[in-house]
Design an enzyme around this catalytic site. Structure first.
Site, PDB file in Angstrom:
ATOM      1  N   ASP A  37       0.851  -1.209   0.000  1.00  0.00           N
ATOM      2  CA  ASP A  37       0.000   0.000   0.000  1.00  0.00           C
ATOM      3  C   ASP A  37       0.875   1.242   0.000  1.00  0.00           C
ATOM      4  OD1 ASP A  37       0.265  -1.219   2.972  1.00  0.00           O
ATOM      5  OD2 ASP A  37       0.473   0.960   3.015  1.00  0.00           O
ATOM      6  N   ASP A  50       0.577   3.696   2.303  1.00  0.00           N
ATOM      7  CA  ASP A  50       0.453   4.270   3.639  1.00  0.00           C
ATOM      8  C   ASP A  50      -0.561   5.428   3.625  1.00  0.00           C
ATOM      9  OD1 ASP A  50       1.274   3.911   6.360  1.00  0.00           O
ATOM     10  OD2 ASP A  50       2.356   5.789   6.216  1.00  0.00           O
TER      11      ASP A  50
HETATM   12  N1  LIG Z   1       1.306   1.189   5.761  1.00  0.00           N
HETATM   13  C1  LIG Z   1       1.863   0.323   6.602  1.00  0.00           C
HETATM   14  N2  LIG Z   1       2.350   0.738   7.800  1.00  0.00           N
HETATM   15  C2  LIG Z   1       2.945  -0.149   8.641  1.00  0.00           C
HETATM   16  N3  LIG Z   1       3.073  -1.458   8.388  1.00  0.00           N
HETATM   17  C3  LIG Z   1       2.600  -1.908   7.217  1.00  0.00           C
HETATM   18  N4  LIG Z   1       2.595  -3.142   6.690  1.00  0.00           N
HETATM   19  C4  LIG Z   1       1.994  -3.059   5.477  1.00  0.00           C
HETATM   20  N5  LIG Z   1       1.606  -1.791   5.204  1.00  0.00           N
HETATM   21  C5  LIG Z   1       1.983  -1.053   6.281  1.00  0.00           C
END
Ligand SMILES: Nc1ncnc2[nH]cnc12
Ligand SMILES: CSC[C@H]1O[C@H](OP(=O)(O)O)[C@H](O)[C@@H]1O
Length: 306
Positions: free
Chosen positions: A224, A226
């Site tokens: 992703d 974030d």
């Molecule tokens: N955005 C994110 N923040 C922290 N850990 C993750 N693991 C997968 N995506 C994440």
């Protein structure tokens, strides 16, 4: 203390979110050791390669994902692997991307870490003992191991996915406490600090591996973007899960393609040279001031206390 010594198991794999087992290996047995730091996240699976060598696999959050990032028994996991004979660990982790060019689905071999955990995880095997040790951690991942890995992973990704999945190297992973994801302000701050990807679990795993003199490298898989992208919704678990399964499938392909070469490189010491013997001169407390019970505890993972 249960003895589960299997000294020819020199390579360990830690599976992250979505990666709860490997394939293309022959199951040998499951071991469930109790270490001086408690029980690992899940039983450790010992499997053999077609050539007969054995490797160990553990699911970081447990086989059914029952351990939160904060409460993963990191010390027990690393201690159990070391006691089995493991000299190098290839760890996998699902991460958020803090950079446009690292797209969900991409693979990353990072070379740096920014610690944003909150001091609630046991980060040293020496915690609570009569001994003080300061391991070197400027390069938190084994440089020789990561360099060995990168071209091989790149090749497998090309074969398995064409040019769809890119490999990024020499990146910085931010390790946050969680379990909630970051705020938008934090996500922007991590980018400004030079963070490229973010997870909740590379620490204290990498620190404990270093203290146990285990060569440690990470393959991170982006799920992703974030929370930093303006005009886009911040990350949700549903979004992570969409990419997680494809990433896990690709990770299994990568693991099975590189394991034999990694095993040989551990045997020849090619990928363990920068950590082996590293703790010998890191312990500040002199033997007359080390409690016998602590020496016995530490002898589970290090050879300096017999
Ligand atoms: N955005 C994110 N923040 C922290 N850990 C993750 N693991 C997968 N995506 C994440
Ligand atoms: C399921 S999203 C957050 C979760 O995923 C990562 O786990 P792992 O590193 O074990 O793959 C991240 O670190 C969080 O623990």
């Amino acid at each position: 203390m249960a003895e589960e010594q299997t000294s020819n198991v020199i390579l360990g794999i830690i599976g992250g979110s979505g990666l709860y087992h490997l394939d293309q290996l022959t199951f040998v047995k499951e071991v469930n050791p109790t270490t001086p730091w408690g029980a690992p996240s899940s039983p450790i699976t010992i499997s053999s390669l077609p050539t007969g060598e054995q490797i160990a696999f553990i699911a970081r959050h447990g086989t059914h994902h029952t351990h939160q990032p904060t409460t993963v028994p990191f010390a027990a996991n690393i201690a159990a692997l070391k006691h089995l004979g493991v000299k190098a660990i290839l760890a996998f982790s699902a991460v958020g991307s803090l950079r446009e060019e690292i797209r969900p689905g991409d693979f990353i071999i990072p070379n740096q870490i920014i610690d944003r955990t909150k001091g609630v995880r046991q980060a040293s095997f020496f915690d609570g003992t009569s001994m003080v040790a300061h391991a070197t951690f400027g390069d938190p991942f084994s440089k020789v191991f990561s360099a060995f890995l990168a071209p091989r992973v790149k090749e497998v990704l090309k074969e398995a996915t064409g040019d769809t999945v890119q490999l990024h190297t020499d990146k910085t992973v931010v390790c946050m406490e969680g379990p909630l994801f970051s705020t938008r302000a934090e996500s922007h701050m991590y980018r400004a600090w030079g963070g490229d990807i973010i997870n909740m679990s590379v620490l204290p795993e990498a620190k404990l591996a270093r203290e146990a003199e285990i060569s440690y490298a990470l393959i991170a898989t982006a799920t992703d973007y974030d929370a930093w992208r303006e005009g886009e919704e911040p990350v949700t678990v549903a979004e992570v899960i969409k990419t997680l399964h494809t990433n896990a499938e690709t990770s299994r392909k990568v693991a099975s393609a590189v394991i034999s070469a990694l095993h040989a490189a551990v045997l020849s010491k090619e990928i363990t040279s920068d950590v082996e013997g590293g703790m010998k001169y890191s312990i500040v407390t002199q033997p007359p001031h080390q409690k016998q019970e602590d020496r016995e505890k530490l002898s589970y993972i290090l050879p300096y206390f017999d």
